[in-house]
Scaffold this motif. Structure first.
Motif, mmCIF file in Angstrom:
data_model
loop_
_atom_site.group_PDB
_atom_site.id
_atom_site.type_symbol
_atom_site.label_atom_id
_atom_site.label_comp_id
_atom_site.label_asym_id
_atom_site.label_seq_id
_atom_site.Cartn_x
_atom_site.Cartn_y
_atom_site.Cartn_z
ATOM 1 N N GLY A 507 55.936 33.032 18.406
ATOM 2 C CA GLY A 507 55.486 34.354 19.061
ATOM 3 C C GLY A 507 56.252 34.949 20.138
ATOM 4 O O GLY A 507 55.747 35.768 20.617
ATOM 5 N N ILE A 508 57.635 34.271 20.389
ATOM 6 C CA ILE A 508 58.238 34.902 21.332
ATOM 7 C C ILE A 508 58.901 36.292 20.763
ATOM 8 O O ILE A 508 59.117 37.196 21.346
ATOM 9 N N ALA A 509 59.534 36.222 19.513
ATOM 10 C CA ALA A 509 59.809 37.360 18.720
ATOM 11 C C ALA A 509 58.663 38.105 18.068
ATOM 12 O O ALA A 509 57.822 37.593 17.373
ATOM 13 N N ALA A 510 58.737 39.456 18.379
ATOM 14 C CA ALA A 510 57.494 40.298 17.654
ATOM 15 C C ALA A 510 57.812 40.224 16.363
ATOM 16 O O ALA A 510 59.338 40.368 15.683
ATOM 17 N N PRO A 511 56.992 40.443 15.405
ATOM 18 C CA PRO A 511 57.282 40.655 13.950
ATOM 19 C C PRO A 511 58.157 41.838 13.859
ATOM 20 O O PRO A 511 57.704 43.121 14.351
ATOM 21 N N GLY A 512 59.165 41.728 13.084
ATOM 22 C CA GLY A 512 60.093 42.845 12.673
ATOM 23 C C GLY A 512 61.130 43.388 13.806
ATOM 24 O O GLY A 512 61.784 44.088 13.591
ATOM 25 N N LYS A 513 61.061 42.578 15.088
ATOM 26 C CA LYS A 513 61.947 42.970 16.029
ATOM 27 C C LYS A 513 62.946 41.708 16.332
ATOM 28 O O LYS A 513 63.322 41.537 17.512
ATOM 29 N N LEU A 514 63.643 41.404 15.373
ATOM 30 C CA LEU A 514 64.637 39.987 15.520
ATOM 31 C C LEU A 514 65.865 40.642 15.176
ATOM 32 O O LEU A 514 65.978 41.020 13.871
ATOM 33 N N GLY A 515 67.000 40.688 16.090
ATOM 34 C CA GLY A 515 68.341 40.910 15.632
ATOM 35 C C GLY A 515 68.989 39.854 16.124
ATOM 36 O O GLY A 515 68.571 38.508 16.572
ATOM 37 N N ILE A 516 70.510 39.931 15.749
ATOM 38 C CA ILE A 516 71.663 38.766 15.847
ATOM 39 C C ILE A 516 72.778 39.584 16.165
ATOM 40 O O ILE A 516 73.106 40.512 15.734
ATOM 41 N N VAL A 517 73.346 38.742 17.273
ATOM 42 C CA VAL A 517 74.541 39.125 17.932
ATOM 43 C C VAL A 517 75.343 37.961 18.210
ATOM 44 O O VAL A 517 75.073 36.901 18.473
ATOM 45 N N GLY A 518 76.695 38.412 17.695
ATOM 46 C CA GLY A 518 77.804 37.089 17.867
ATOM 47 C C GLY A 518 79.154 37.689 18.056
ATOM 48 O O GLY A 518 79.460 38.839 17.756
ATOM 49 N N TRP A 519 79.931 36.697 18.581
ATOM 50 C CA TRP A 519 81.560 37.205 19.013
ATOM 51 C C TRP A 519 82.188 35.893 18.321
ATOM 52 O O TRP A 519 82.046 34.814 18.389
ATOM 53 N N SER A 520 83.248 36.396 17.681
ATOM 54 C CA SER A 520 84.012 35.591 16.885
ATOM 55 C C SER A 520 83.692 34.786 16.019
ATOM 56 O O SER A 520 83.069 35.333 14.896
ATOM 57 N N TYR A 521 83.392 33.402 15.821
ATOM 58 C CA TYR A 521 82.632 32.756 14.860
ATOM 59 C C TYR A 521 81.315 33.114 14.868
ATOM 60 O O TYR A 521 80.481 33.334 13.902
ATOM 61 N N GLY A 522 80.777 33.504 16.280
ATOM 62 C CA GLY A 522 79.472 34.059 16.170
ATOM 63 C C GLY A 522 79.164 35.188 15.444
ATOM 64 O O GLY A 522 78.166 35.427 14.989
ATOM 65 N N GLY A 523 80.295 35.964 15.439
ATOM 66 C CA GLY A 523 79.988 37.380 14.727
ATOM 67 C C GLY A 523 80.209 37.114 13.411
ATOM 68 O O GLY A 523 79.438 37.736 12.295
ATOM 69 N N TYR A 524 81.018 36.082 12.855
ATOM 70 C CA TYR A 524 80.969 35.500 11.434
ATOM 71 C C TYR A 524 79.448 35.070 10.947
ATOM 72 O O TYR A 524 79.064 35.552 9.991
ATOM 73 N N ALA A 525 79.120 34.309 11.886
ATOM 74 C CA ALA A 525 77.561 33.482 11.776
ATOM 75 C C ALA A 525 76.517 34.801 11.832
ATOM 76 O O ALA A 525 75.608 34.744 10.834
ATOM 77 N N ALA A 526 76.646 35.791 12.415
ATOM 78 C CA ALA A 526 75.731 36.926 12.384
ATOM 79 C C ALA A 526 75.474 37.780 11.039
ATOM 80 O O ALA A 526 74.760 38.095 10.598
ATOM 81 N N LEU A 527 76.975 37.786 10.574
ATOM 82 C CA LEU A 527 77.133 38.510 9.216
ATOM 83 C C LEU A 527 76.372 37.396 8.057
ATOM 84 O O LEU A 527 75.868 37.904 7.259
ATOM 85 N N GLN A 528 76.812 36.333 8.029
ATOM 86 C CA GLN A 528 76.634 35.224 7.139
ATOM 87 C C GLN A 528 75.022 34.950 6.995
ATOM 88 O O GLN A 528 74.768 34.648 5.860
ATOM 89 N N THR A 529 74.178 35.112 8.027
ATOM 90 C CA THR A 529 72.848 34.690 8.048
ATOM 91 C C THR A 529 72.185 35.547 7.065
ATOM 92 O O THR A 529 71.303 35.132 6.276
ATOM 93 N N SER A 530 72.764 36.769 7.047
ATOM 94 C CA SER A 530 71.937 37.689 5.926
ATOM 95 C C SER A 530 72.473 37.483 4.613
ATOM 96 O O SER A 530 71.602 37.872 3.693
ATOM 97 N N VAL A 531 73.404 36.600 4.244
ATOM 98 C CA VAL A 531 73.850 36.481 3.044
ATOM 99 C C VAL A 531 72.835 35.051 2.255
ATOM 100 O O VAL A 531 72.511 35.250 1.308
ATOM 101 N N LEU A 532 72.385 34.299 3.562
ATOM 102 C CA LEU A 532 71.579 33.326 3.062
ATOM 103 C C LEU A 532 70.103 33.934 3.076
ATOM 104 O O LEU A 532 69.379 33.378 2.342
ATOM 105 N N ASP A 533 69.860 34.778 4.171
ATOM 106 C CA ASP A 533 68.042 35.149 4.166
ATOM 107 C C ASP A 533 68.403 36.717 4.601
ATOM 108 O O ASP A 533 68.461 37.045 5.784
#
Length: 660
Positions: A507-533
Motif C-alpha cells: 500500500g506504499i505505492a498507489a495503484p497505477g502510480k508506479l514508475g522506474i528510474v535508473g542510471w547506467s545498468y540501472g537504466g538498462y534494468a528500468a527498460l528491461q523490467t517491462s520486457v518481463l512484465d
C-alpha cells in the motif's frame, strides 16, 4: 564548534537559478556537491578543495583553516579538461590530476598530472613529456604511488607509462616499454627511474615510506589483449629481487585469488582481499619470505570490502563493510575511541570518514553525514581537541527537509528476501503514494544507507523511492552476485520487478502510480523490467542505459580489454533476450531517455538505438542527448534540467498534478 572556512567560497555563489517552469527543487538537487574533493596540507594549516563552477567546470580553491581566507588557484572548463583530484606534495606545492577526452576516430580518455604552488603560481606539467617520435600515444600521465621518502618534502613516487620511440638515424631514442615508477621533484621536475618499466605492469604498491614492495603484472594473450590474470610479486626488506606473492584472476562472476591493497612496513605484511566462505575477507601475508597468510577480518553475512587508511603514509587503521549500514572496525585504539566521541559530538551524522591528516597526524580532516544530512567536512585537532567545521557538502539544501532512509527487505518470487532501502517523503504516512523503483548501476555495485541526491530529489517531489540490492549486486558474496547482472539478467530484473510489486502490495505505492528510474545498468534494468512484465511500471526513465548487449560488446572491440568484456557479457540466447532494444515491442510504458554524447562507459549509440526501436514499434519515447558530456553528466545546468524534465514526465505519465 567553530566554522574554520568563513569566507564565501566559489561555488556557494553559483547555485543555478530555476528557469521559467522549472522547480526550485531541481536546481537545488541538480547542483553538484560544493566540495568534490579535499585534502589537508602536511602542516595542517590549509586545505585544497575542488569546487564546481556553474555549468560543468571546476576550480581548485586553497583555504587557510585559521583565517578562513580563500583563493582560486586553478580552473578547469569541463570541456574537455576536468580536475579529478588534488593533493599536497609539500606545505607549499600541490599536485592535480587532469582528465580529458580526446576526439578523433575513437574517443580516448587522457590524464595528465600538473603541479603548482599553493598561490597558483609556477604551474607545470608533472607527467613525463611525450616525444614527437613516439611509436604509441601516452594515454595516462601517471598516478601517485607514494609521497617520497619522508612524505612531505615535495618529491613523489609516481607511475609512468614508457613508450618506445622511432629510432632510425639516432641512438638516443627510448626503447623501453611498459609501466615503471619514477621519483619526481614536484617543483624542479627532476626525475629518476626507481622501477624499470615492464610490459603488462599494472600496479605498484609502496610501504608508505618511499620503497616499492609489491608489483602486479597482467599477462596478455597471443593477440596482445588483456586476460584479467595478474601475477603479484613482492620484495623482502632491503632487497631488490622480486619473489612470487600471489595471483588474481578476473572472471565474469568476480575475482579469484588475492588482491593486495597496502603494505605495512612495521609489521612487514601486505593487506589484501580474498574469498572466505564465498565472501570477500581481509587477509595479511607476511613479506619476510615465509608468505605466512592470516585471516584479519571477515563477516558471516556480507563482503568485507573497505580498507581504512590514514595519513601521508596511508597506514592501515581499520576495515569496513556494509550490512544495513556501513560499519567501520578500527584496529587503531586511538581512532576507535575518537570515532565513539565523534558519534556523540555529531548526532544525526553516523557516517564518519577520515579523509586526510597532517604529516604528524595531529590534525585530522574528516567527513560526517547521514541519510537525511548531505554531510559536512570537519577538522579535528588532537592537541586542543577542537572540532571545527570546514564546509557543508551541499549547503544549498540547508532549508530543505530531507527524507529519512529505512533499510527494508522484500520477498522475491522464489521466496528469497531481497535487501534494499526505502525513502519516503518527509512528513508522509508512507501510504498511497506515487512511487519509484530505482535500481543501482554497475551491475557490480550496491546501494548503501546514506544521502543519495537522486532519491532525495524524488522524495522531495512527493515520491516514495525503493532502491533494491537485487541479485547480481556486489557486497553479499559470490552466490548473490551469480553470473553477473547481464548473464543472470532474469534473476536480477525479476528481483527489481518484485520490488515494485511489494510497494503495491504494502500500500506504499498507489495503484497505477508506479514508475522506474535508473542510471547506467540501472537504466538498462528500468527498460528491461517491462520486457518481463509490460504492465507493472507506468513510466520509465533511463539515464545513460545499456540497451543492447551485442552493441556493448562491439563498443569494446579494438580495445585491449575486449576479451574481458566479451567474457563478461557472454554468448547465448540471453544476449538477445536480455537486450531491451531487441525487445522494444514488448514495452508498453512511455520512456524518457537521457545520454551524453561523450560517454565512454556506455556509448550514446545505445540510447539512439533504443529510441529508434521504440519509435519503430509505435511506442511513446523521448530522447534527450547532451553534447560534450560523459557518463556522469557532470553539469549543474544539465542535471537541473534532467531532474525537472524527469519529474514532469513521471507526473504526466502517472496522472499526477503538476507541482511548483
Amino acid at each position: 564548534m567553530k566554522n574554520l572556512v568563513r569566507a564565501m567560497l566559489l561555488a556557494s555563489a553559483l547555485l543555478p537559478a530555476a528557469a521559467m517552469g522549472q522547480s526550485k527543487d531541481a536546481a537545488k538537487f541538480g547542483t553538484r556537491e560544493y566540495i568534490e574533493q579535499i585534502s589537508l596540507s602536511p602542516d595542517g594549516t590549509r586545505v585544497a578543495m575542488i569546487e564546481p563552477v556553474l555549468g560543468r567546470g571546476s576550480a581548485l580553491v586553497v583555504a587557510d583553516v585559521t583565517t578562513g581566507a580563500t583563493k582560486v588557484v586553478l580552473r578547469s572548463s569541463g570541456a574537455p579538461d576536468r580536475l579529478r583530484n588534488c593533493h599536497w606534495a609539500s606545505d607549499t606545492r600541490i599536485i592535480c590530476n587532469v582528465y580529458m577526452i580526446q576526439q578523433g576516430t575513437e574517443k580516448l580518455p587522457f590524464t595528465r598530472m600538473v603541479t603548482l604552488n599553493a598561490d597558483g603560481s609556477d604551474l607545470k606539467v608533472l607527467s613525463s613529456r611525450e616525444s614527437s617520435s613516439a611509436l604509441e600515444i601516452m594515454q595516462f600521465g601517471g598516478t601517485i604511488v607514494d609521497w617520497g621518502p619522508d612524505g612531505s618534502n615535495g618529491s613523489v613516487l609516481m607511475t609512468r607509462d614508457f613508450v618506445p620511440e622511432y629510432s632510425t638515424g639516432t641512438r638516443l631514442a627510448n626503447t623501453q616499454e611498459g609501466r615503471g615508477v619514477e621519483l619526481v621533484d614536484a617543483t624542479t621536475l627532476r626525475r629518476k627511474t626507481v622501477e624499470t618499466p615492464r610490459q603488462g605492469a599494472l600496479e605498484y604498491i609502496s610501504d608508505g615510506h618511499g620503497a616499492v614492495r609489491v608489483m602486479g603484472v597482467e599477462t596478455a594473450n597471443a593477440t596482445g589483449l588483456r586476460t584479467g590474470h595478474i601475477i603479484y610479486s613482492y620484495r623482502t626488506p632491503g632487497s631488490r629481487d622480486w619473489k612470487r606473492l600471489a595471483e588474481l584472476t578476473e572472471t565474469p562472476t568476480g575475482s579469484v585469488g588475492f588482491d593486495p591493497y597496502a603494505v605495512d612496513r612495521d609489521l612487514n605484511v601486505v593487506y589484501g582481499f580474498a574469498a572466505e566462505n564465498g565472501r570477500s575477507a581481509l587477509y595479511s601475508i607476511s613479506l619476510d619470505g615465509s608468505l605466512t597468510r592470516k585471516l584479519v577480518f571477515d563477516n558471516a553475512s556480507v563482503d568485507v570490502d573497505g580498507l581504512v587508511r590514514i595519513g601521508r603514509q596511508r597506514r592501515v587503521v581499520g576495515v569496513s563493510y556494509a550490512t544495513d549500514t556501513r560499519v567501520t572496525e578500527f584496529f587503531d585504539p586511538e581512532l576507535k575511541t575518537l570515532r565513539q566521541a565523534l558519534a556523540k559530538a555529531l548526532p544525526g551524522k553516523p557516517l564518519v570518514t577520515f579523509v586526510d591528516a597532517s604529516a604528524d597526524e595531529s590534525k585530522l580532516l574528516l567527513f560526517a553525514g547521514g541519510d537525511s544530512d548531505a554531510g559536512t567536512y570537519y577538522l579535528y585537532d588532537k592537541k586542543t581537541r577542537n572540532l571545527g567545521e570546514v564546509m557543508g557538502s551541499r549547503p544549498q539544501l540547508a532549508d530543505v527537509k530531507l527524507a529519512s532512509v529505512r533499510p527494508i527487505s522484500f520477498p522475491a518470487a522464489d521466496g528469497t528476501m531481497i535487501p534494499g532501502y526505502l525513502t519516503l517523503p518527509a512528513g508522509s504516512d508512507g501510504k498511497n503514494l506515487p512511487a519509484i523503483v530505482m535500481p543501482h548501476g554497475g551491475p557490480g555495485a550496491r546501494d548503501e544507507w546514506g544521502f543519495d541526491w537522486l532519491a532525495q530529489f524524488y522524495a522531495a517531489r512527493g515520491f516514495a523511492v525503493l532502491q533494491p540490492n537485487y541479485r547480481g549486486s556486489t557486497g553479499y558474496g559470490d552466490a548473490w552476485y551469480q553470473k553477473n547482472g547481464f548473464q543472470s539478467w532474469r534473476t536480477a530484473i525479476g528481483d527489481v520487478n518484485d520490488g515494485g510489486r511489494w510497494l503495491l502490495k504494502q500500500g506504499i505505492a498507489a495503484p497505477g502510480k508506479l514508475g522506474i528510474v535508473g542510471w547506467s545498468y540501472g537504466g538498462y534494468a528500468a527498460l528491461q523490467t517491462s520486457v518481463l512484465d509490460p504492465d507493472l511500471f507506468k513510466a520509465i526513465v533511463a539515464i545513460a542505459p545499456v540497451t543492447d548487449l551485442e552493441a556493448l560488446r562491439t563498443e569494446a572491440s579494438g580495445y585491449t580489454n575486449f576479451a574481458l568484456v566479451d567474457a563478461f557479457i557472454g554468448h547465448g540466447a540471453h544476449v538477445r533476450e536480455g537486450s531491451p532494444a531487441q525487445n522494444a515491442g514488448k514495452i508498453k510504458a512511455p520512456v524518457l531517455l537521457f545520454h551524453g554524447d561523450q560517454d565512454l562507459n556506455v556509448g550514446v549509440g545505445e540510447s539512439r538505438l533504443m529510441a529508434s526501436r521504440l519509435r519503430g514499434a509505435g511506442k511513446q519515447v523521448e530522447f534527450v542527448e547532451y553534447k560534450g558530456l560523459d557518463h556522469q553528466l557532470e553539469d549543474d545546468t544539465v542535471r537541473t534540467q534532467m531532474l525537472d524534465k524527469s519529474d514532469s514526465f513521471l507526473r504526466t505519465a502517472l496522472g499526477l498534478p503538476a507541482r511548483p
